[in-house]
Design a protein around this motif. Structure first.
Motif, PDB file in Angstrom:
ATOM      1  N   PHE A   1      28.809  38.734  43.581  1.00  0.00           N
ATOM      2  CA  PHE A   1      28.743  39.677  44.693  1.00  0.00           C
ATOM      3  C   PHE A   1      28.897  38.945  46.024  1.00  0.00           C
ATOM      4  N   VAL A   2      28.243  37.781  46.147  1.00  0.00           N
ATOM      5  CA  VAL A   2      28.349  37.005  47.378  1.00  0.00           C
ATOM      6  C   VAL A   2      29.796  36.563  47.600  1.00  0.00           C
ATOM      7  N   LEU A   3      30.450  36.071  46.537  1.00  0.00           N
ATOM      8  CA  LEU A   3      31.847  35.659  46.651  1.00  0.00           C
ATOM      9  C   LEU A   3      32.742  36.837  47.038  1.00  0.00           C
TER      10      LEU A   3
ATOM     11  N   ILE B   1      35.847  39.798  51.253  1.00  0.00           N
ATOM     12  CA  ILE B   1      35.998  40.963  52.140  1.00  0.00           C
ATOM     13  C   ILE B   1      35.931  40.499  53.597  1.00  0.00           C
ATOM     14  N   GLY B   2      34.963  39.617  53.889  1.00  0.00           N
ATOM     15  CA  GLY B   2      34.846  39.086  55.238  1.00  0.00           C
ATOM     16  C   GLY B   2      36.097  38.336  55.656  1.00  0.00           C
ATOM     17  N   MET B   3      36.692  37.566  54.730  1.00  0.00           N
ATOM     18  CA  MET B   3      37.916  36.836  55.035  1.00  0.00           C
ATOM     19  C   MET B   3      39.067  37.805  55.312  1.00  0.00           C
ATOM     20  N   PHE B   4      39.137  38.888  54.533  1.00  0.00           N
ATOM     21  CA  PHE B   4      40.189  39.883  54.739  1.00  0.00           C
ATOM     22  C   PHE B   4      40.040  40.527  56.122  1.00  0.00           C
ATOM     23  N   LEU B   5      38.815  40.920  56.475  1.00  0.00           N
ATOM     24  CA  LEU B   5      38.580  41.553  57.772  1.00  0.00           C
ATOM     25  C   LEU B   5      38.844  40.575  58.911  1.00  0.00           C
ATOM     26  N   LEU B   6      38.476  39.284  58.703  1.00  0.00           N
ATOM     27  CA  LEU B   6      38.782  38.256  59.710  1.00  0.00           C
ATOM     28  C   LEU B   6      40.290  38.118  59.877  1.00  0.00           C
ATOM     29  N   GLY B   7      41.003  38.143  58.747  1.00  0.00           N
ATOM     30  CA  GLY B   7      42.458  38.061  58.813  1.00  0.00           C
ATOM     31  C   GLY B   7      43.061  39.227  59.573  1.00  0.00           C
TER      32      GLY B   7
ATOM     33  N   ALA C   1      38.182  40.054  40.065  1.00  0.00           N
ATOM     34  CA  ALA C   1      38.205  41.385  39.453  1.00  0.00           C
ATOM     35  C   ALA C   1      37.688  41.374  38.020  1.00  0.00           C
ATOM     36  N   LYS C   2      38.200  40.441  37.200  1.00  0.00           N
ATOM     37  CA  LYS C   2      37.801  40.432  35.787  1.00  0.00           C
ATOM     38  C   LYS C   2      36.335  40.041  35.603  1.00  0.00           C
ATOM     39  N   PRO C   3      35.842  38.944  36.265  1.00  0.00           N
ATOM     40  CA  PRO C   3      34.405  38.640  36.125  1.00  0.00           C
ATOM     41  C   PRO C   3      33.498  39.772  36.594  1.00  0.00           C
ATOM     42  N   LEU C   4      33.889  40.421  37.683  1.00  0.00           N
ATOM     43  CA  LEU C   4      33.068  41.525  38.188  1.00  0.00           C
ATOM     44  C   LEU C   4      33.043  42.695  37.212  1.00  0.00           C
ATOM     45  N   SER C   5      34.179  42.923  36.544  1.00  0.00           N
ATOM     46  CA  SER C   5      34.268  44.074  35.635  1.00  0.00           C
ATOM     47  C   SER C   5      33.362  43.927  34.422  1.00  0.00           C
TER      48      SER C   5
END
Length: 312
Positions: free
Chosen positions: A5-7, A12-18, A152-156
Motif C-alpha cells: 500500500f505504501v509503495l 500515485i504521489g509520483m504520478f501527481l508530481l509528474g 498490480a499483481k501483488p496487490l490483487s
C-alpha cells in the motif's frame, strides 16, 4: 499489505508530481499568453470549443483550465455561454495525457529525467527551464505507470483488493463509483485511468470494467471546478454545474453502451491500456461534438434546472 500500500501511494504521489511538473513546465512555456488566448478566442461556441481543447492540450490539465474558466466568468471577463464551449473543448484536450502514458519508452525514461533535471537546474532561460520541467514531469509519469503495472499483481493477491477487482468486473455501476470517488480524492482523472491501466495490463480488470472506471473518472474530475466556484457569483457556479451535468449526461448514455463500446475500441489496438486510452478519446470527442451545436439549449436548460431567469 502495508508495504504494498505504501509503495502504491508512493507511485500515485509520483504520478501527481509528474502531472504538476509537466503542467508547470508547459505553463512556463506558454506564459500569460494562455489566459489572453482564452479571452480573445471565445467569441463563438466553435472558437470557445477549440480554445478549450488547445489550452487543455497545452497545459495538460482540464482541472486547471476549468479553474481558470470559472475565475474568468466570476470576474466578468467571460460569459456563462462562452464557458460552455470551453468546457466541451477541455474534455477533449485532457485525453492527450492518457494517450501519452501508454507510450513504451523503456530505457529512455532515465535519460529524459536527467536531461530535464539538467535543464531545470542549469539553464536560466524560461524556455529551457520550461522544457526541463516538462521532461521531468513526463519521466515521473512513466515511472509511475511502470510501478502501477508491477504492483498490480501483488496487490490483487490481497483479499480486499481481490474482492474490489471482482466486484468491479461484475458491476459496472460499482466501477463508475470507484472512478468517481478515486478521482475526487486524488484530483486527477489521468491518475485514476493510469491505475486502471495497470490492472488491465495484468488482465486483472476486463476492458468493460476499465471503461466503467474511466466514465466515473470523468464525473470525479468535476469536483475541482465545483470547489473553485465556492463563494463565486451565480454564473461562475453555473459554469461548474454545467461541467458536472455535461459529464453526467455523457456517462449516463455510454453506461448502457459499455460492451459495444469496448468491442469498438478493441479493434483499434491490441494492448488493453492503449484500448482504454482510445476509449477516453472517443468518449470525450463524441460527447463534446454531439453537444456543441446545442450550447444555447444547454444554457437555457442549466438556467431552468437551477431556477434562474435567463436574462440574455
Amino acid at each position: 499489505m502495508g508495504r504494498l500500500f505504501v509503495l502504491f501511494m508512493v507511485h500515485i504521489g509520483m504520478f501527481l508530481l509528474g502531472m504538476f511538473m509537466m503542467k508547470s513546465g508547459l505553463y512556463v512555456l506558454s506564459g500569460h499568453r494562455l489566459k489572453r488566448w482564452v479571452l480573445h478566442f471565445t467569441k463563438t461556441p466553435v472558437q470557445s470549443f477549440l480554445t478549450g481543447a488547445i489550452a487543455t492540450a497545452l497545459l495538460q490539465s482540464s482541472s486547471a483550465i476549468m479553474v481558470l474558466t470559472v475565475g474568468l466568468v466570476a470576474t466578468g471577463y467571460l460569459t456563462f455561454q462562452q464557458s460552455i464551449g470551453i468546457i466541451l473543448g477541455s474534455n477533449i484536450g485532457s485525453t492527450i495525457t492518457t494517450e501519452l502514458i501508454t507510450l513504451d519508452l523503456g530505457t529512455s525514461i532515465i535519460p529524459m529525467l536527467l536531461a530535464g533535471a539538467l535543464l531545470v537546474f542549469f539553464v536560466r532561460h524560461r524556455i529551457g527551464s520550461g522544457i526541463g520541467m516538462t521532461l521531468v514531469g513526463l519521466a515521473c509519469l512513466f515511472f509511475a505507470m511502470e510501478g502501477f503495472s508491477e504492483l498490480a499483481k501483488p496487490l490483487s493477491s490481497e483479499p480486499l483488493i481481490h474482492e474490489w477487482l471482482q466486484q468491479t468486473n461484475r458491476s459496472y455501476a460499482f466501477g463508475v463509483l470507484v472512478g468517481t470517488v478515486l478521482t475526487a480524492l486524488i484530483q486527477s482523472s489521468a491518475a485514476t485511468i493510469g491505475i486502471a491501466m495497470g490492472f488491465l495490463d495484468e488482465r486483472l480488470l476486463t476492458l468493460p470494467a476499465g471503461i466503467a472506471i474511466l466514465l466515473g473518472a470523468n464525473i470525479g474530475t468535476c469536483v475541482t471546478a465545483l470547489l473553485a466556484s465556492i463563494g463565486a457569483g451565480t454564473e461562475a457556479k453555473l459554469t461548474a454545474y454545467t461541467h458536472l451535468w455535461l459529464n453526467i449526461a455523457g456517462v449516463g448514455i455510454f453506461y448502457f453502451l459499455i460492451h459495444p463500446f469496448a468491442d469498438v475500441v478493441s479493434m483499434f489496438a491490441s494492448k488493453s491500456d492503449v484500448q482504454l486510452a482510445h476509449a477516453s478519446v472517443l468518449f470525450n470527442v463524441i460527447c463534446s461534438i454531439a453537444a456543441l451545436p446545442f450550447t444555447r439549449w444547454i444554457e437555457w436548460w442549466i438556467y431552468l434546472v437551477h431556477g434562474i431567469n435567463n436574462r440574455s
